[in-house]
Write a protein that holds these residues in place. Sequence first.
Motif, short mmCIF file in Angstrom:
data_model
loop_
_atom_site.label_atom_id
_atom_site.label_comp_id
_atom_site.label_asym_id
_atom_site.label_seq_id
_atom_site.Cartn_x
_atom_site.Cartn_y
_atom_site.Cartn_z
N ALA B 31 0.85 -1.19 0.00
CA ALA B 31 0.00 0.00 0.00
C ALA B 31 0.88 1.24 0.00
O ALA B 31 2.05 1.19 0.41
CB ALA B 31 -0.92 0.02 1.22
N HIS B 33 0.76 5.49 1.04
CA HIS B 33 0.05 6.44 1.89
C HIS B 33 0.55 7.85 1.58
O HIS B 33 1.77 8.07 1.56
CB HIS B 33 0.37 6.07 3.34
CG HIS B 33 -0.63 6.51 4.35
ND1 HIS B 33 -0.57 6.10 5.67
CD2 HIS B 33 -1.69 7.33 4.27
CE1 HIS B 33 -1.56 6.64 6.34
NE2 HIS B 33 -2.26 7.39 5.51
N MET B 48 -4.87 6.53 1.15
CA MET B 48 -4.19 5.24 1.18
C MET B 48 -4.63 4.53 -0.09
O MET B 48 -5.83 4.41 -0.34
CB MET B 48 -4.60 4.44 2.41
CG MET B 48 -3.97 3.08 2.48
SD MET B 48 -2.31 3.18 3.16
CE MET B 48 -2.67 2.87 4.86
N GLY B 95 5.68 -6.52 6.24
CA GLY B 95 4.48 -6.68 7.04
C GLY B 95 3.88 -5.38 7.53
O GLY B 95 3.17 -4.70 6.83
N ASN B 96 4.22 -5.02 8.76
CA ASN B 96 3.53 -3.92 9.40
C ASN B 96 4.22 -2.57 9.29
O ASN B 96 3.72 -1.61 9.84
CB ASN B 96 3.34 -4.27 10.88
CG ASN B 96 2.58 -5.56 11.04
OD1 ASN B 96 1.50 -5.70 10.51
ND2 ASN B 96 3.18 -6.52 11.73
N GLN B 97 5.35 -2.50 8.65
CA GLN B 97 6.11 -1.27 8.65
C GLN B 97 5.87 -0.45 7.38
O GLN B 97 5.76 -1.00 6.29
CB GLN B 97 7.60 -1.57 8.75
CG GLN B 97 7.98 -2.27 10.03
CD GLN B 97 9.47 -2.27 10.24
OE1 GLN B 97 10.16 -1.34 9.85
NE2 GLN B 97 9.98 -3.32 10.86
N PHE B 98 5.80 0.86 7.57
CA PHE B 98 5.78 1.80 6.46
C PHE B 98 7.11 2.53 6.43
O PHE B 98 7.69 2.84 7.46
CB PHE B 98 4.65 2.81 6.62
CG PHE B 98 3.35 2.36 6.03
CD1 PHE B 98 2.53 1.48 6.72
CD2 PHE B 98 2.94 2.81 4.78
CE1 PHE B 98 1.34 1.06 6.18
CE2 PHE B 98 1.74 2.38 4.23
CZ PHE B 98 0.93 1.50 4.93
N TYR B 99 7.60 2.80 5.21
CA TYR B 99 8.79 3.60 5.03
C TYR B 99 8.40 4.93 4.41
O TYR B 99 7.65 4.96 3.43
CB TYR B 99 9.81 2.85 4.18
CG TYR B 99 10.41 1.68 4.89
CD1 TYR B 99 9.82 0.42 4.83
CD2 TYR B 99 11.55 1.83 5.67
CE1 TYR B 99 10.34 -0.65 5.52
CE2 TYR B 99 12.09 0.75 6.36
CZ TYR B 99 11.48 -0.48 6.28
OH TYR B 99 12.01 -1.54 6.97
N PHE B 100 8.94 6.00 4.98
CA PHE B 100 8.50 7.33 4.62
C PHE B 100 9.52 8.07 3.79
O PHE B 100 10.73 7.98 4.05
CB PHE B 100 8.24 8.15 5.90
CG PHE B 100 7.06 7.67 6.70
CD1 PHE B 100 7.15 6.50 7.45
CD2 PHE B 100 5.87 8.38 6.70
CE1 PHE B 100 6.06 6.05 8.19
CE2 PHE B 100 4.78 7.94 7.44
CZ PHE B 100 4.88 6.76 8.18
#
Lengths: 112, 110
Positions: B31, B33, B48, B95-100
Amino acid sequence: NAGVTQTPKFRVLKTGQSMTLLCAQDMNHEYMYWYRQDPGMGLRLIHYSVGEGTTAKGEVPDGYNVSRLKKQNFLLGLESAAPSQTSVYFCASSFHKGYEQYFGPGTRLTVT
Amino acid sequence: KNEVEQSPQNLTAQEGEFITINCSYSVGISALHWLQQHPGGGIVSLFMLSSGKKKHGRLIATINIQEKHSSLHITASHPRDSAVYICAVGLVNTGNQFYFGTGTSLTVIP
Protein backbone atom coordinates in the motif's frame (compact mmCIF):
# COMPACT_ATOMS: atom_id res chain seq x y z
CA ASN A 1 -13.47 11.82 19.74
CA ALA A 2 -10.03 13.13 20.66
CA GLY A 3 -8.35 10.82 18.13
CA VAL A 4 -4.69 10.30 19.06
CA THR A 5 -3.23 12.33 21.90
CA GLN A 6 0.35 12.55 23.16
CA THR A 7 1.75 13.65 26.48
CA PRO A 8 3.85 15.75 26.98
CA LYS A 9 4.08 18.17 24.03
CA PHE A 10 7.57 19.40 24.92
CA ARG A 11 10.32 18.11 27.18
CA VAL A 12 13.95 18.92 27.89
CA LEU A 13 16.10 16.20 29.47
CA LYS A 14 19.66 16.03 30.60
CA THR A 15 21.84 13.19 29.30
CA GLY A 16 21.22 10.06 31.36
CA GLN A 17 17.77 11.01 32.58
CA SER A 18 14.76 8.84 31.87
CA MET A 19 11.25 9.62 30.76
CA THR A 20 8.08 8.08 29.38
CA LEU A 21 5.98 9.42 26.52
CA LEU A 22 2.31 8.51 26.59
CA CYS A 23 0.15 7.93 23.55
CA ALA A 24 -3.59 7.40 23.84
CA GLN A 25 -6.21 6.69 21.17
CA ASP A 26 -9.98 6.47 21.48
CA MET A 27 -10.75 4.84 18.11
CA ASN A 28 -10.42 1.23 19.28
CA HIS A 29 -7.52 0.72 16.89
CA GLU A 30 -5.51 -2.49 17.09
CA TYR A 31 -2.22 -1.15 15.71
CA MET A 32 -0.14 1.58 17.32
CA TYR A 33 3.23 3.00 16.30
CA TRP A 34 5.99 5.24 17.60
CA TYR A 35 8.02 7.25 15.07
CA ARG A 36 10.78 9.80 15.29
CA GLN A 37 11.20 12.67 12.83
CA ASP A 38 14.59 14.27 12.31
CA PRO A 39 15.55 17.11 9.92
CA GLY A 40 16.21 15.91 6.38
CA MET A 41 14.95 12.40 7.11
CA GLY A 42 11.62 10.70 6.72
CA LEU A 43 9.67 9.46 9.70
CA ARG A 44 11.34 6.34 11.09
CA LEU A 45 9.56 3.60 13.00
CA ILE A 46 10.88 2.95 16.50
CA HIS A 47 8.50 0.30 17.83
CA TYR A 48 4.97 -0.80 17.07
CA SER A 49 2.21 -2.93 18.51
CA VAL A 50 -0.35 -5.10 16.76
CA GLY A 51 -2.60 -5.44 19.79
CA GLU A 52 -2.87 -5.22 23.55
CA GLY A 53 0.05 -6.92 25.24
CA THR A 54 2.19 -7.11 22.08
CA THR A 55 5.16 -5.03 20.93
CA ALA A 56 7.70 -5.33 18.14
CA LYS A 57 10.85 -3.54 17.02
CA GLY A 58 10.85 -1.16 14.10
CA GLU A 59 13.67 0.36 12.11
CA VAL A 60 15.41 2.28 14.96
CA PRO A 61 14.57 0.60 18.30
CA ASP A 62 17.88 0.98 20.17
CA GLY A 63 17.66 3.07 23.34
CA TYR A 64 13.86 2.83 23.57
CA ASN A 65 11.39 0.49 25.22
CA VAL A 66 7.63 0.29 24.83
CA SER A 67 4.62 -1.22 26.54
CA ARG A 68 0.99 -1.74 25.55
CA LEU A 69 -0.78 -2.85 28.70
CA LYS A 70 -4.10 -1.41 27.57
CA LYS A 71 -5.41 -1.34 24.01
CA GLN A 72 -5.85 2.42 24.02
CA ASN A 73 -2.40 3.31 25.37
CA PHE A 74 1.11 2.89 23.96
CA LEU A 75 4.03 4.07 26.09
CA LEU A 76 7.51 4.91 24.83
CA GLY A 77 10.32 4.89 27.39
CA LEU A 78 13.82 6.30 27.30
CA GLU A 79 15.83 4.70 30.11
CA SER A 80 18.99 6.79 29.73
CA ALA A 81 18.51 9.69 27.35
CA ALA A 82 21.28 10.65 24.91
CA PRO A 83 21.66 13.79 22.76
CA SER A 84 21.10 11.58 19.67
CA GLN A 85 17.54 11.07 20.88
CA THR A 86 16.75 14.75 20.42
CA SER A 87 13.88 14.59 17.94
CA VAL A 88 10.17 15.03 17.40
CA TYR A 89 8.28 11.90 18.36
CA PHE A 90 4.97 10.97 16.76
CA CYS A 91 2.55 8.31 17.80
CA ALA A 92 0.09 6.86 15.31
CA SER A 93 -2.65 4.27 15.28
CA SER A 94 -4.53 2.30 12.64
CA PHE A 95 -7.50 -0.03 12.61
CA HIS A 96 -5.40 -2.86 11.20
CA LYS A 97 -2.39 -3.54 8.97
CA GLY A 98 -2.64 -1.70 5.67
CA TYR A 99 -5.18 0.82 6.91
CA GLU A 100 -4.47 4.54 7.07
CA GLN A 101 -2.66 5.78 10.12
CA TYR A 102 -3.89 8.55 12.39
CA PHE A 103 -1.17 10.64 13.99
CA GLY A 104 -0.87 12.40 17.30
CA PRO A 105 0.33 16.04 17.51
CA GLY A 106 3.93 15.09 18.34
CA THR A 107 6.31 15.53 21.27
CA ARG A 108 9.38 17.70 20.87
CA LEU A 109 12.20 16.24 22.98
CA THR A 110 15.55 17.89 23.53
CA VAL A 111 18.36 16.07 25.31
CA THR A 112 21.23 18.27 26.46
CA LYS B 1 18.66 2.77 2.39
CA ASN B 2 16.02 4.79 0.55
CA GLU B 3 12.96 2.79 -0.36
CA VAL B 4 11.02 5.96 -1.13
CA GLU B 5 12.10 8.95 -3.21
CA GLN B 6 10.02 12.10 -3.56
CA SER B 7 10.35 14.93 -6.02
CA PRO B 8 10.60 17.80 -6.00
CA GLN B 9 11.98 18.47 -2.52
CA ASN B 10 10.68 22.03 -2.59
CA LEU B 11 7.97 23.59 -4.72
CA THR B 12 6.66 27.14 -4.96
CA ALA B 13 3.48 27.81 -6.91
CA GLN B 14 1.15 30.70 -7.60
CA GLU B 15 -2.37 30.44 -6.27
CA GLY B 16 -4.58 28.61 -8.76
CA GLU B 17 -1.81 26.53 -10.32
CA PHE B 18 -2.07 22.77 -10.86
CA ILE B 19 0.52 21.00 -8.71
CA THR B 20 2.08 17.55 -9.04
CA ILE B 21 4.21 15.83 -6.42
CA ASN B 22 5.91 12.56 -7.29
CA CYS B 23 6.81 9.47 -5.30
CA SER B 24 8.93 6.58 -6.56
CA TYR B 25 9.74 3.37 -4.77
CA SER B 26 12.07 0.54 -5.56
CA VAL B 27 10.42 -2.69 -4.40
CA GLY B 28 7.00 -4.31 -4.27
CA ILE B 29 4.51 -2.62 -1.99
CA SER B 30 1.29 -3.57 -0.29
CA ALA B 31 0.00 0.00 0.00
CA LEU B 32 1.02 3.62 -0.46
CA HIS B 33 0.05 6.44 1.89
CA TRP B 34 0.00 10.18 1.19
CA LEU B 35 0.12 12.45 4.21
CA GLN B 36 0.16 16.19 4.82
CA GLN B 37 2.22 17.83 7.55
CA HIS B 38 1.06 21.31 8.48
CA PRO B 39 3.50 24.11 9.35
CA GLY B 40 2.54 23.58 13.01
CA GLY B 41 3.75 19.98 12.79
CA GLY B 42 0.50 18.00 12.76
CA ILE B 43 0.29 15.07 10.31
CA VAL B 44 -2.93 14.22 8.52
CA SER B 45 -3.67 11.24 6.31
CA LEU B 46 -4.79 12.18 2.79
CA PHE B 47 -5.00 8.92 0.88
CA MET B 48 -4.19 5.24 1.18
CA LEU B 49 -4.09 3.39 -2.12
CA SER B 50 -2.80 0.20 -3.63
CA SER B 51 -4.02 0.65 -7.21
CA GLY B 52 -5.67 3.13 -9.56
CA LYS B 53 -6.76 6.57 -8.51
CA LYS B 54 -8.50 8.32 -5.63
CA LYS B 55 -9.99 11.80 -5.45
CA HIS B 56 -10.98 13.94 -2.50
CA GLY B 57 -11.99 17.52 -3.20
CA ARG B 58 -9.13 19.22 -5.04
CA LEU B 59 -6.70 16.39 -4.31
CA ILE B 60 -6.10 13.44 -6.63
CA ALA B 61 -3.73 10.54 -6.00
CA THR B 62 -2.71 8.02 -8.62
CA ILE B 63 -0.49 4.98 -8.51
CA ASN B 64 1.17 2.93 -11.25
CA ILE B 65 2.21 -0.40 -9.78
CA GLN B 66 4.21 -1.50 -12.83
CA GLU B 67 6.26 1.70 -12.88
CA LYS B 68 6.50 1.84 -9.04
CA HIS B 69 5.33 5.44 -9.05
CA SER B 70 2.63 7.53 -7.46
CA SER B 71 1.60 11.15 -7.97
CA LEU B 72 -0.33 13.56 -5.81
CA HIS B 73 -2.10 16.33 -7.73
CA ILE B 74 -3.61 19.49 -6.31
CA THR B 75 -5.97 21.39 -8.57
CA ALA B 76 -6.66 25.12 -8.15
CA SER B 77 -4.00 25.44 -5.46
CA HIS B 78 -4.58 27.78 -2.53
CA PRO B 79 -2.23 29.25 0.10
CA ARG B 80 -3.82 26.97 2.71
CA ASP B 81 -2.37 24.02 0.75
CA SER B 82 1.09 25.14 1.86
CA ALA B 83 2.49 22.20 3.81
CA VAL B 84 4.89 19.28 3.56
CA TYR B 85 3.48 16.34 1.63
CA ILE B 86 4.82 12.93 2.60
CA CYS B 87 4.68 9.64 0.75
CA ALA B 88 4.97 6.37 2.67
CA VAL B 89 5.02 2.80 1.40
CA GLY B 90 4.23 -0.47 3.07
CA LEU B 91 6.64 -2.99 1.59
CA VAL B 92 5.39 -6.47 0.80
CA ASN B 93 8.09 -8.19 2.85
CA THR B 94 8.01 -5.99 5.94
CA GLY B 95 4.48 -6.68 7.04
CA ASN B 96 3.53 -3.92 9.40
CA GLN B 97 6.11 -1.27 8.65
CA PHE B 98 5.78 1.80 6.46
CA TYR B 99 8.79 3.60 5.03
CA PHE B 100 8.50 7.33 4.62
CA GLY B 101 9.90 9.74 2.08
CA THR B 102 11.54 12.96 3.24
CA GLY B 103 8.62 15.02 2.01
CA THR B 104 7.93 17.76 -0.51
CA SER B 105 7.64 21.25 0.93
CA LEU B 106 4.95 23.18 -0.94
CA THR B 107 4.44 26.94 -0.72
CA VAL B 108 1.50 28.48 -2.54
CA ILE B 109 1.81 32.24 -3.00
CA PRO B 110 -1.35 34.38 -3.20
